[in-house]
Each structure stands twice: as C-alpha cells, then as structure tokens.
Design an enzyme around this catalytic site. Structure first.
Site, PDB file in Angstrom:
ATOM      1  N   THR A   1       0.801  -1.010   0.187  1.00  0.00           N
ATOM      2  CA  THR A   1       0.098   0.046   0.044  1.00  0.00           C
ATOM      3  C   THR A   1       0.722   1.403  -0.157  1.00  0.00           C
ATOM      4  O   THR A   1       2.200   1.468   0.435  1.00  0.00           O
ATOM      5  CB  THR A   1      -0.832  -0.429   1.043  1.00  0.00           C
ATOM      6  OG1 THR A   1      -1.612   0.744   1.369  1.00  0.00           O
ATOM      7  CG2 THR A   1      -0.190   0.324   2.567  1.00  0.00           C
TER       8      THR A   1
ATOM      9  N   HIS B   1      -2.287   5.509   6.176  1.00  0.00           N
ATOM     10  CA  HIS B   1      -2.913   5.942   7.500  1.00  0.00           C
ATOM     11  C   HIS B   1      -3.246   3.773   7.737  1.00  0.00           C
ATOM     12  O   HIS B   1      -3.691   3.109   8.662  1.00  0.00           O
ATOM     13  CB  HIS B   1      -4.445   6.690   7.063  1.00  0.00           C
ATOM     14  CG  HIS B   1      -4.068   7.904   7.056  1.00  0.00           C
ATOM     15  ND1 HIS B   1      -4.238   8.485   7.645  1.00  0.00           N
ATOM     16  CD2 HIS B   1      -4.537   8.559   5.588  1.00  0.00           C
ATOM     17  CE1 HIS B   1      -3.834   9.580   7.311  1.00  0.00           C
ATOM     18  NE2 HIS B   1      -4.089  10.041   5.890  1.00  0.00           N
TER      19      HIS B   1
ATOM     20  N   ASP C   1      -7.892  -3.580  -0.121  1.00  0.00           N
ATOM     21  CA  ASP C   1      -8.753  -2.230  -1.139  1.00  0.00           C
ATOM     22  C   ASP C   1      -9.230  -2.170  -0.490  1.00  0.00           C
ATOM     23  O   ASP C   1     -10.509  -3.592   0.497  1.00  0.00           O
ATOM     24  CB  ASP C   1      -8.816  -3.278  -2.480  1.00  0.00           C
ATOM     25  CG  ASP C   1      -9.312  -2.288  -3.468  1.00  0.00           C
ATOM     26  OD1 ASP C   1      -8.426  -0.731  -3.768  1.00  0.00           O
ATOM     27  OD2 ASP C   1     -10.236  -1.651  -4.084  1.00  0.00           O
ATOM     28  N   THR C   2     -10.580  -1.111  -0.032  1.00  0.00           N
ATOM     29  CA  THR C   2     -11.963  -0.986   0.876  1.00  0.00           C
ATOM     30  C   THR C   2     -12.616  -0.163   0.188  1.00  0.00           C
ATOM     31  O   THR C   2     -12.141   0.671  -0.849  1.00  0.00           O
ATOM     32  CB  THR C   2     -10.795  -0.469   1.927  1.00  0.00           C
ATOM     33  OG1 THR C   2     -10.267  -1.062   2.678  1.00  0.00           O
ATOM     34  CG2 THR C   2     -12.163  -0.075   3.449  1.00  0.00           C
TER      35      THR C   2
ATOM     36  N   PHE D   1      -8.834   9.495   8.210  1.00  0.00           N
ATOM     37  CA  PHE D   1      -9.181   9.623   7.618  1.00  0.00           C
ATOM     38  C   PHE D   1     -10.117   9.585   6.328  1.00  0.00           C
ATOM     39  O   PHE D   1     -10.638   8.792   6.596  1.00  0.00           O
ATOM     40  CB  PHE D   1      -6.886   9.020   6.440  1.00  0.00           C
ATOM     41  CG  PHE D   1      -7.840   7.648   6.733  1.00  0.00           C
ATOM     42  CD1 PHE D   1      -7.410   6.434   7.107  1.00  0.00           C
ATOM     43  CD2 PHE D   1      -8.075   6.915   4.811  1.00  0.00           C
ATOM     44  CE1 PHE D   1      -8.371   5.681   7.082  1.00  0.00           C
ATOM     45  CE2 PHE D   1      -8.003   6.026   4.885  1.00  0.00           C
ATOM     46  CZ  PHE D   1      -8.148   4.557   5.671  1.00  0.00           C
ATOM     47  N   GLY D   2      -9.934  10.042   5.131  1.00  0.00           N
ATOM     48  CA  GLY D   2     -10.832   9.703   4.105  1.00  0.00           C
ATOM     49  C   GLY D   2     -12.168   9.995   4.262  1.00  0.00           C
ATOM     50  O   GLY D   2     -12.512  10.929   4.354  1.00  0.00           O
TER      51      GLY D   2
HETATM   52  P1  ITT Z   1      -3.545   1.741  -1.639  1.00  0.00           P
HETATM   53  O1  ITT Z   1      -4.299   1.687  -3.008  1.00  0.00           O
HETATM   54  O2  ITT Z   1      -2.010   1.818  -1.845  1.00  0.00           O
HETATM   55  O3  ITT Z   1      -4.023   0.714   0.100  1.00  0.00           O
HETATM   56  P2  ITT Z   1      -5.642   3.726  -1.237  1.00  0.00           P
HETATM   57  O4  ITT Z   1      -6.147   4.817  -0.693  1.00  0.00           O
HETATM   58  O5  ITT Z   1      -5.411   4.496  -2.825  1.00  0.00           O
HETATM   59  O6  ITT Z   1      -4.271   3.551  -0.928  1.00  0.00           O
HETATM   60  P3  ITT Z   1      -8.127   1.804  -1.801  1.00  0.00           P
HETATM   61  O7  ITT Z   1      -8.138   2.293  -3.175  1.00  0.00           O
HETATM   62  O8  ITT Z   1      -8.580   0.789  -0.968  1.00  0.00           O
HETATM   63  O9  ITT Z   1      -6.919   2.873  -0.955  1.00  0.00           O
HETATM   64  O10 ITT Z   1      -8.764   3.537  -1.404  1.00  0.00           O
HETATM   65  C1  ITT Z   1     -10.301   3.313  -0.525  1.00  0.00           C
HETATM   66  C2  ITT Z   1     -10.253   4.664  -0.287  1.00  0.00           C
HETATM   67  O11 ITT Z   1     -11.376   4.830   0.320  1.00  0.00           O
HETATM   68  C3  ITT Z   1      -9.835   5.631   1.177  1.00  0.00           C
HETATM   69  O12 ITT Z   1      -8.195   6.248  -0.045  1.00  0.00           O
HETATM   70  C4  ITT Z   1     -10.093   6.394   1.434  1.00  0.00           C
HETATM   71  O13 ITT Z   1     -10.579   7.461   0.836  1.00  0.00           O
HETATM   72  C5  ITT Z   1     -11.668   5.873   2.222  1.00  0.00           C
HETATM   73  N1  ITT Z   1     -11.133   4.557   3.122  1.00  0.00           N
HETATM   74  C6  ITT Z   1     -10.451   3.577   2.773  1.00  0.00           C
HETATM   75  N2  ITT Z   1     -10.393   2.797   4.201  1.00  0.00           N
HETATM   76  C7  ITT Z   1     -11.016   4.004   4.880  1.00  0.00           C
HETATM   77  C8  ITT Z   1     -11.675   4.361   6.513  1.00  0.00           C
HETATM   78  O14 ITT Z   1     -11.080   3.639   7.524  1.00  0.00           O
HETATM   79  N3  ITT Z   1     -11.784   5.366   6.707  1.00  0.00           N
HETATM   80  C9  ITT Z   1     -12.558   6.298   6.071  1.00  0.00           C
HETATM   81  N4  ITT Z   1     -12.012   6.085   4.551  1.00  0.00           N
HETATM   82  C10 ITT Z   1     -11.029   4.997   4.488  1.00  0.00           C
END
Ligand code: ITT
Length: 197
Positions: free
Chosen positions: A8, A12, A69-70, A149-150
C-alpha cells in the site's frame, strides 16, 4: 516472526493495520522494501483490485505479502463510491473533494445506510488467500471530527453517536472493517504452518 510486505501507499492504512496486529507479524512497508510505484487498480471489484496489488508486489519482491482494498458502499447510491472510493471526485485522491461529492449526491435523502468493506489479499508461498471485514453504519449530513482519514468525518458506525473522525484509533478499532479483516488474517497465519523466511 512472520514478515509480510504490505502493498500500500496509504500511510493511514499502515498505521491502522500495524495497530490491529500488534507484534504478531512484522510488516515491511513498500518504502522499506525500496518500492516506489503507484500500483494500478483497474478492476471493478475490491477483490480483483486487492489481488492485483498483492500479486504486483509479489512479482517484484518474491516475498510473502498482502494488500487491502477498501470501499465505502452507500445503499441509496447503489453501492457507490465502492471500488472508486479513493478517486470518487478526481484522480487526485483528495479526501475533502470526495466527501463533498458524496454529500452532494446524497442531498437530503433520509436513507443514509452505508458500510465500509475491506478485502485483504494475502500471498503466502505463492498462493492467494482473502479475508473480508465489514462495518455497517450511516452517512451523516455534515462532516464531524478531525481524526482518521478519507470518509471518516461523515461515517458513523452502527450503535455509535460519533463519526470515525471523532474517535481515537482505539475506539475506531472496536468497529473497524480493516481491523475485522486483519483479525482474520492474523488468525489464519497463526493456524497456517509456514516456514519462517
Ligand atoms: P492503496 O491502494 O495504496 O492501498 P488507497 O488510498 O488508494 O491506497 P483504496 O484504493 O483501498 O486505497 O481506496 C480506499 C479509499 O477509501 C481511501 O483512499 C479512503 O478515501 C477511503 N477509505 C478506506 N478506508 C477508510 C477508512 O477506514 N475510513 C475512511 N475512509 C476510508
């Protein structure tokens, strides 16, 4: 102790997963592994993107590794932003813009049920295993709090008055999708008979 590269670029996620697994596994970040690439996520499911990320890093390092992936899945928006959560408003992955777009799309809709869903893809000795974690909740009308975050400022888990951004990490972990998926990962690794490398 088992060492795993965590595929990743999201710091965060590293902090939350490290906190969730404690000292049961040694996590090597991409920076520590000397890898500085933005791993593509071209697919339209969390499962396929998680696989893509972990296999990309496995091919580069040859080491046991995992990715996650989330997505935030909002019922009234038919599962959006889902797999597009990071880049909902633009390719810039800007959290505030993503939140604004989400709140705008939801408008005054009263049905605000949503869930976070995490898929962890583990590559262990060349084989893939996956683990899912889900946190049900709802989207608030306005952002609250400045931790996390996010989408944390607009998401409140079920049975909580607070948004994730109003919680410290210990509180968030009691509900967290990521913690649930990482608990399954740790349990699996504890049960798996693997050579230490
Ligand atoms: P990597 O692919 O490098 O792991 P990324 O930020 O691109 O990092 P994702 O593709 O999984 O990760 O995108 C998930 C997005 O969803 C992430 O950028 C956040 O905006 C949001 N997200 C994920 N987990 C979260 C959480 O626990 N709380 C709030 N927002 C979250």
């Amino acid at each position: 102790m088992i060492e795993l590269v965590f595929a990743t670029n999201n710091q965060h996620k590293v902090e939350e997963i490290q906190d969730a697994i404690g000292n049961q596994l040694k996590i090597i970040t991409l920076a520590q592994a000397g890898i500085h690439i933005d791993i593509p996520e071209p697919y339209d499911t969390l499962e396929a993107n998680a696989s893509q990320k972990s296999f990309t890093i496995f091919r580069l390092t040859g080491k046991n590794c995992f990715s996650e992936d989330t997505g935030l899945e909002v019922e009234a928006l038919h599962g959006e932003p889902g797999v597009k959560s990071a880049r909902y408003a633009s390719d810039g992955k800007i959290f505030s813009e993503n939140i604004n777009k989400l709140l705008q799309k939801l408008g005054s809709i009263e049905h605000r049920n949503a869930r976070f869903r995490t898929i962890i893809s583990l590559i262990l000795n060349g084989r893939e295993y996956s683990f899912e974690g889900i946190c049900e909740g709802k989207i608030e009308q306005f952002p609250r709090g400045n931790q996390g975050f996010g989408y944390d400022p607009v998401f409140s888990p079920l049975n909580s008055d607070k948004t994730f951004a109003e919680m410290n990490l210990r509180e968030k972990q009691q509900y967290s999708h990521r913690k649930k998926a990482s608990d399954k990962l740790v349990l699996f690794l504890q049960q798996a008979i693997i050579p230490d490398n």
